[in-house]
Design a protein around this motif. Structure first.
Motif, PDB file in Angstrom:
ATOM      1  N   VAL B 197       0.840  -1.189   0.000  1.00  0.00           N
ATOM      2  CA  VAL B 197       0.000   0.000   0.000  1.00  0.00           C
ATOM      3  C   VAL B 197       0.880   1.246   0.000  1.00  0.00           C
ATOM      4  CG1 VAL B 197      -1.789   1.278   1.238  1.00  0.00           C
ATOM      5  CG2 VAL B 197      -1.782  -1.219   1.301  1.00  0.00           C
ATOM      6  N   VAL B 198       0.577   2.178  -0.882  1.00  0.00           N
ATOM      7  CA  VAL B 198       1.250   3.469  -0.869  1.00  0.00           C
ATOM      8  C   VAL B 198       0.223   4.505  -0.442  1.00  0.00           C
ATOM      9  CG1 VAL B 198       2.461   5.211  -2.217  1.00  0.00           C
ATOM     10  CG2 VAL B 198       2.803   2.789  -2.718  1.00  0.00           C
ATOM     11  N   LEU B 199       0.523   5.227   0.626  1.00  0.00           N
ATOM     12  CA  LEU B 199      -0.414   6.210   1.144  1.00  0.00           C
ATOM     13  C   LEU B 199       0.185   7.601   0.947  1.00  0.00           C
ATOM     14  CD1 LEU B 199      -2.957   6.841   3.015  1.00  0.00           C
ATOM     15  CD2 LEU B 199      -1.315   6.813   4.877  1.00  0.00           C
ATOM     16  N   ILE B 200      -0.462   8.387   0.112  1.00  0.00           N
ATOM     17  CA  ILE B 200       0.004   9.754  -0.069  1.00  0.00           C
ATOM     18  C   ILE B 200      -0.773  10.627   0.905  1.00  0.00           C
ATOM     19  CG2 ILE B 200       0.197  11.676  -1.684  1.00  0.00           C
ATOM     20  CD1 ILE B 200       0.184   9.588  -3.914  1.00  0.00           C
ATOM     21  N   SER B 201      -0.079  11.351   1.742  1.00  0.00           N
ATOM     22  CA  SER B 201      -0.810  12.133   2.731  1.00  0.00           C
ATOM     23  C   SER B 201       0.002  13.334   3.186  1.00  0.00           C
ATOM     24  CB  SER B 201      -1.154  11.265   3.941  1.00  0.00           C
ATOM     25  OG  SER B 201      -1.903  12.024   4.863  1.00  0.00           O
ATOM     26  N   HIS B 202      -0.712  14.365   3.566  1.00  0.00           N
ATOM     27  CA  HIS B 202      -0.099  15.539   4.151  1.00  0.00           C
ATOM     28  C   HIS B 202      -0.204  15.496   5.670  1.00  0.00           C
ATOM     29  CE1 HIS B 202      -0.227  17.949   0.309  1.00  0.00           C
ATOM     30  NE2 HIS B 202       0.957  18.172   0.802  1.00  0.00           N
ATOM     31  N   ASN B 203      -1.006  14.541   6.128  1.00  0.00           N
ATOM     32  CA  ASN B 203      -1.342  14.527   7.538  1.00  0.00           C
ATOM     33  C   ASN B 203      -0.407  13.594   8.313  1.00  0.00           C
ATOM     34  OD1 ASN B 203      -2.546  13.927  10.042  1.00  0.00           O
ATOM     35  ND2 ASN B 203      -4.523  14.618   9.256  1.00  0.00           N
ATOM     36  N   MET B 204       0.480  14.172   9.127  1.00  0.00           N
ATOM     37  CA  MET B 204       1.482  13.375   9.832  1.00  0.00           C
ATOM     38  C   MET B 204       0.851  12.389  10.793  1.00  0.00           C
ATOM     39  SD  MET B 204       4.290  13.764   8.664  1.00  0.00           S
ATOM     40  CE  MET B 204       3.949  14.453   7.078  1.00  0.00           C
ATOM     41  N   ASN B 205      -0.297  12.759  11.370  1.00  0.00           N
ATOM     42  CA  ASN B 205      -0.975  11.839  12.285  1.00  0.00           C
ATOM     43  C   ASN B 205      -1.370  10.573  11.544  1.00  0.00           C
ATOM     44  OD1 ASN B 205      -0.793  13.503  14.522  1.00  0.00           O
ATOM     45  ND2 ASN B 205      -2.642  14.633  13.926  1.00  0.00           N
ATOM     46  N   ASP B 206      -1.951  10.760  10.336  1.00  0.00           N
ATOM     47  CA  ASP B 206      -2.340   9.606   9.529  1.00  0.00           C
ATOM     48  C   ASP B 206      -1.118   8.765   9.200  1.00  0.00           C
ATOM     49  OD1 ASP B 206      -4.718  10.848   9.585  1.00  0.00           O
ATOM     50  OD2 ASP B 206      -4.978  11.047   7.410  1.00  0.00           O
ATOM     51  N   VAL B 207      -0.052   9.453   8.790  1.00  0.00           N
ATOM     52  CA  VAL B 207       1.155   8.750   8.354  1.00  0.00           C
ATOM     53  C   VAL B 207       1.688   7.891   9.491  1.00  0.00           C
ATOM     54  CG1 VAL B 207       3.571   9.081   7.711  1.00  0.00           C
ATOM     55  CG2 VAL B 207       1.768  10.416   6.578  1.00  0.00           C
ATOM     56  N   PHE B 208       1.794   8.487  10.686  1.00  0.00           N
ATOM     57  CA  PHE B 208       2.345   7.730  11.805  1.00  0.00           C
ATOM     58  C   PHE B 208       1.371   6.680  12.317  1.00  0.00           C
ATOM     59  CE2 PHE B 208       5.619  10.843  11.674  1.00  0.00           C
ATOM     60  CZ  PHE B 208       6.729  10.168  12.151  1.00  0.00           C
ATOM     61  N   ALA B 209       0.087   6.883  12.069  1.00  0.00           N
ATOM     62  CA  ALA B 209      -0.907   5.924  12.560  1.00  0.00           C
ATOM     63  C   ALA B 209      -0.850   4.605  11.817  1.00  0.00           C
ATOM     64  CB  ALA B 209      -2.306   6.524  12.454  1.00  0.00           C
ATOM     65  N   VAL B 210      -0.616   4.623  10.521  1.00  0.00           N
ATOM     66  CA  VAL B 210      -0.723   3.366   9.770  1.00  0.00           C
ATOM     67  C   VAL B 210       0.540   2.929   9.042  1.00  0.00           C
ATOM     68  CG1 VAL B 210      -3.195   3.458   9.384  1.00  0.00           C
ATOM     69  CG2 VAL B 210      -1.671   4.556   7.747  1.00  0.00           C
ATOM     70  N   SER B 211       1.510   3.815   8.853  1.00  0.00           N
ATOM     71  CA  SER B 211       2.605   3.458   7.948  1.00  0.00           C
ATOM     72  C   SER B 211       3.659   2.595   8.602  1.00  0.00           C
ATOM     73  CB  SER B 211       3.284   4.731   7.423  1.00  0.00           C
ATOM     74  OG  SER B 211       2.318   5.579   6.901  1.00  0.00           O
ATOM     75  N   ASP B 212       4.337   1.818   7.737  1.00  0.00           N
ATOM     76  CA  ASP B 212       5.507   1.063   8.167  1.00  0.00           C
ATOM     77  C   ASP B 212       6.777   1.793   7.740  1.00  0.00           C
ATOM     78  OD1 ASP B 212       4.144  -1.459   9.095  1.00  0.00           O
ATOM     79  OD2 ASP B 212       3.388  -1.293   7.058  1.00  0.00           O
ATOM     80  N   ARG B 213       6.712   2.428   6.586  1.00  0.00           N
ATOM     81  CA  ARG B 213       7.851   3.156   6.061  1.00  0.00           C
ATOM     82  C   ARG B 213       7.387   4.517   5.573  1.00  0.00           C
ATOM     83  NH1 ARG B 213      12.053  -0.432   4.265  1.00  0.00           N
ATOM     84  NH2 ARG B 213      11.326  -2.491   4.861  1.00  0.00           N
ATOM     85  N   ILE B 214       8.321   5.421   5.519  1.00  0.00           N
ATOM     86  CA  ILE B 214       8.004   6.742   4.996  1.00  0.00           C
ATOM     87  C   ILE B 214       9.015   7.075   3.908  1.00  0.00           C
ATOM     88  CG2 ILE B 214       7.835   9.200   5.527  1.00  0.00           C
ATOM     89  CD1 ILE B 214       7.067   8.433   8.364  1.00  0.00           C
ATOM     90  N   ALA B 215       8.503   7.452   2.746  1.00  0.00           N
ATOM     91  CA  ALA B 215       9.373   7.941   1.682  1.00  0.00           C
ATOM     92  C   ALA B 215       9.075   9.419   1.519  1.00  0.00           C
ATOM     93  CB  ALA B 215       9.092   7.196   0.383  1.00  0.00           C
ATOM     94  N   ALA B 216      10.117  10.236   1.648  1.00  0.00           N
ATOM     95  CA  ALA B 216       9.904  11.672   1.541  1.00  0.00           C
ATOM     96  C   ALA B 216      10.515  12.185   0.257  1.00  0.00           C
ATOM     97  CB  ALA B 216      10.503  12.379   2.745  1.00  0.00           C
ATOM     98  N   LEU B 217       9.742  12.965  -0.473  1.00  0.00           N
ATOM     99  CA  LEU B 217      10.252  13.615  -1.675  1.00  0.00           C
ATOM    100  C   LEU B 217      10.527  15.076  -1.345  1.00  0.00           C
ATOM    101  CD1 LEU B 217       8.032  12.377  -4.654  1.00  0.00           C
ATOM    102  CD2 LEU B 217      10.287  11.578  -3.958  1.00  0.00           C
ATOM    103  N   TYR B 218      11.636  15.587  -1.886  1.00  0.00           N
ATOM    104  CA  TYR B 218      11.934  17.002  -1.695  1.00  0.00           C
ATOM    105  C   TYR B 218      12.451  17.534  -3.019  1.00  0.00           C
ATOM    106  CZ  TYR B 218      14.054  21.305  -0.014  1.00  0.00           C
ATOM    107  OH  TYR B 218      14.392  22.621   0.150  1.00  0.00           O
ATOM    108  N   LEU B 219      11.737  18.462  -3.605  1.00  0.00           N
ATOM    109  CA  LEU B 219      12.086  19.053  -4.894  1.00  0.00           C
ATOM    110  C   LEU B 219      12.445  18.004  -5.948  1.00  0.00           C
ATOM    111  CD1 LEU B 219      14.193  22.139  -3.718  1.00  0.00           C
ATOM    112  CD2 LEU B 219      11.758  22.020  -4.245  1.00  0.00           C
ATOM    113  N   GLY B 220      11.615  16.997  -6.033  1.00  0.00           N
ATOM    114  CA  GLY B 220      11.795  16.023  -7.097  1.00  0.00           C
ATOM    115  C   GLY B 220      12.834  14.955  -6.829  1.00  0.00           C
ATOM    116  N   ARG B 221      13.425  14.950  -5.625  1.00  0.00           N
ATOM    117  CA  ARG B 221      14.399  13.902  -5.283  1.00  0.00           C
ATOM    118  C   ARG B 221      13.887  13.121  -4.090  1.00  0.00           C
ATOM    119  NH1 ARG B 221      19.662  15.708  -6.967  1.00  0.00           N
ATOM    120  NH2 ARG B 221      19.574  17.922  -7.519  1.00  0.00           N
TER     121      ARG B 221
END
Lengths: 405, 252
Positions: B197-221
């Motif tokens: 599952v890939v979850l795109i979200s702006h909400n950190m609470n959501d991200v920390f509630a369900v995710s196993d990993r976090i991939a962060a993009l910054y300016l296209g990298r």
């Protein structure tokens, strides 16, 4: 999930009504009110068996065009050319019968093919070129008026005398056939409903309570059997000259297409996709539905149904003239579909709406004529009824938007 | 945990004319895990998703599915692999009921006629397996459902069609607290049943509630791809806003 009960179903139905899902209810109530009004004002003529039978013949063209329009309206599109389209198809049949002396076995299929071709062209223009259907069919409305005039050589009246064709919308079934048809119709409906009910119960799915299934069957019987009894009464004005009794032939014709159309919309993939495209084009496209093909198909169906409407009106008049399918036929047909409960916004509509709405339109037309009111009053009243139906549609939509989500 | 990621992107680059939107982006989606894809507006999240779903074709890099290199040239290719993207503006038809929506475009027929009973059984079973019990009737039009219920129907559709990677674009953006919790629960269950599952979200609470990993993009990298247990809330926010983390604030 709780066991379904009749009471629970009624509550659901009530919740649906409050949520804006009115269906055929306003049209059915309206029809009852109109019948009461005209019946009490002109009971001896309006409620006569002769007039009752006449209503079916009178409404056939409008009902057929409206049944086709339901498909187009389901997509949120419109076909303004259906009226003159039906006139052109009727003229094709009449000309082949008279000028070319061809039998009806050629003339009727030719008229139907004309309808399908017209519909495919309209559909392609809407789907492939992206011209709004309102404009395409407005142009076609003008064009077909011209085609009809040209086909009829500048305005002659072509009379037909093919016995089969004229019997379609003038003839009656024998009394025995009328009863057979009524009983077979009710039995068929009962069989389909009971089998579906049993199938769902056997598989452990939520089914309608049996009481409701039986109520529907008894309801249909209570409508069809007395109507058949009235239609099998002698209704000739002078019984010494001729005898006139039995269900008009056009009734089984309408019922056949009602059943086929309902089946196509509810039980086939095509019908499901028509609803989907009308509900949310983007979702339909993402689900892999060929949206353009559905568009072309509904226009083809609409013009095909209009061609049958044309055949039936030519049958009734025994002739075709440059105004066949003109004047208010199209507006009455759109009105019939909308009054019956089909939404102008797409996504909501049933074939039965065309039949019930068509009955409302014809009862108004017929009843007000019997009351001796002039055309001006009739048009104003019909216009108001259509406006009322469109308001119900728009308000229901707002309510649905407010209650959902 | 499986040995290879279900879906792996390596060195993905994508530019539109002179604008390079994605540069050397990597992403791994493991089966049974929720990978949150975070990043500020314009970081390239949507472009990346479109590259995965076949709407855009990347200019550079490789896509591995099940460890095999694949090329996703069209949405059809993506669907063929079992990649399903659920967008914010849910692809449901309001006028159709739950069963009809779940089977839209893939109806089951029996001799040319729609087999409603089988479809209803399968839809009901799928919803039960996801422990979705909030819908009263499978035969109500989805217009009567709440936003959260609609999301769960859309997710259930992906499960029904045996998708292997489900990408959810801001599934909770328009939802209230209770409905958000309800949807996140289904998202978690989706991963637990073995999907990537890939979850795109702006909400950190959501991200920390369900995710196993976090991939962060910054300016296209790719700024980082980390396990959720290894980072803090603040560090993720830092990754999103500056592309680095861990060093700032603490004296090095």
């Amino acid at each position: 999930m709780s066991r379904p009960t009749v009471g629970g179903h009624l509550r659901d139905y009530w919740a649906g009504l409050r949520g804006g899902d009115l269906g055929t209810l306003p049209a059915v109530l309206g029809l009852l009110v109109l019948i009461l009004i005209f019946g009490s004002a002109r009971g001896e003529t309006f409620l006569s068996a002769l007039n009752f039978a006449n209503l079916f013949n009178q409404s056939a063209q409008i009902v057929f065009i409206a049944m086709g329009l339901v498909f187009v309206l389901l997509l949120g599109e419109i076909d303004l050319s259906a009226g003159f389209g039906s006139g052109v198809c009727g003229a094709v049949m009449a000309i082949l019968l008279t000028d070319h002396g061809l039998p009806w076995t050629v003339a009727i299929p030719a008229a139907m093919c004309t309808g399908v071709v017209i519909g495919i062209v309209l559909g392609l223009l809407v789907a492939k070129l992206g011209i709004p259907s309102f404009v395409v069919t407005l142009a076609a409305f003008l064009g077909f008026q011209g085609v009809l005039l040209t086909l009829l050589g500048g305005g002659r009246n072509v009379a037909i005398n093919d016995e089969f064709v004229t019997s379609l919308n003038n003839g009656t079934l024998s009394v025995r056939a009328s009863w057979l048809l009524a009983v077979a119709g009710v039995a068929g409906f009962a069989l389909v409903r009971l089998l579906r009910w049993r199938g769902r119960v056997a598989r452990g799915l939520v089914a309608e309570p049996i009481g409701l299934v039986l109520a529907r069957i008894v309801g249909l019987a209570a409508l069809v059997l007395p109507a058949t009894w009235v239609l099998t009464l002698e209704r000739a004005v002078n019984t010494q000259i001729t005898s006139l009794k039995g269900t008009p032939i056009v009734v089984p014709v309408i019922v056949t297409f009602l059943v086929i159309g309902t089946f196509v919309l509810n039980r086939t993939t095509f019908g499901r996709h028509v609803h989907a495209v009308g509900g949310n084009v983007e979702a339909a496209r993402r689900a892999g539905i060929a949206v353009d093909r559905i568009r072309v198909a509904v226009f083809a169906i609409a013009s095909f149904m209009a061609s049958i409407g044309g055949i039936l009106v030519v049958s009734r008049q025994s002739s075709v003239d440059p105004n066949t399918g003109g004047s208010n036929i199209l507006l009455y047909s759109v009105g019939a579909a909308v009054i019956g409960g089909t939404s102008l916004f797409g996504g909501k509509g049933k074939i039965i709406h065309a039949v019930i709405g068509g009955a409302v339109i014809i009862v108004i037309e017929n009843g007000m004529t019997l009351l001796g009111l002039n055309s001006g009053v009739k048009f104003i009243f019909t216009g108001l009824v259509l406006l009322a139906a469109a308001s119900v549609d728009a308000l229901a939509r707002r309510r649905a938007a407010a209650s959902g989500g | 945990m499986a040995a290879t990621p279900l879906l792996e992107l390596r060195g993905i680059g994508k530019s539109f004319g002179p604008v390079q939107v994605l540069r050397d982006v990597g992403l791994s989606v493991w089966p049974g895990e929720v990978t949150a894809l975070v990043g500020d507006n314009g970081a390239g999240k949507s472009t990346l998703v479109k590259c995965i779903s076949g709407i855009h074709t990347p200019d550079a890099g490789t896509v591995l599915f099940d460890g095999r290199e694949v090329s996703i040239g069209s949405p059809r290719d993506a669907a063929g692999l079992g990649i399903e993207v659920l967008y914010q503006d849910l692809a449901l038809c309001d006028n159709l009921d739950i069963v009809q929506n779940m089977f839209l475009g893939r109806e089951i027929r029996w001799g040319g006629v729609l087999d409603e009973a089988t479809m209803e059984e399968m839809a009901g079973e799928t919803l039960r397996n996801l422990s979705i019990r909030t819908v009263a009737s499978l035969r109500q039009p989805v217009s009567r459902l709440s936003g959260g219920q609609r999301q769960t129907v859309a997710i259930a559709k992906a499960v029904l069609w045996k998708s292997r990677v489900v990408i959810l674009d801001e599934p909770t953006a328009a939802l209230g607290v209770a409905q958000t919790a309800q949807v996140l629960e289904v998202v978690r269950r989706l991963a637990d049943s073995g999907l990537g599952v890939v979850l795109i979200s702006h909400n950190m609470n959501d991200v920390f509630a369900v995710s196993d990993r976090i991939a962060a993009l910054y300016l296209g990298r790719t700024a980082a791809q980390v396990k959720v247990t290894d980072v803090s809330h603040a560090q993720v926010v830092e990754l999103i806003t500056s592309g680095t983390s861990g060093r700032s604030g603490a004296p090095s």
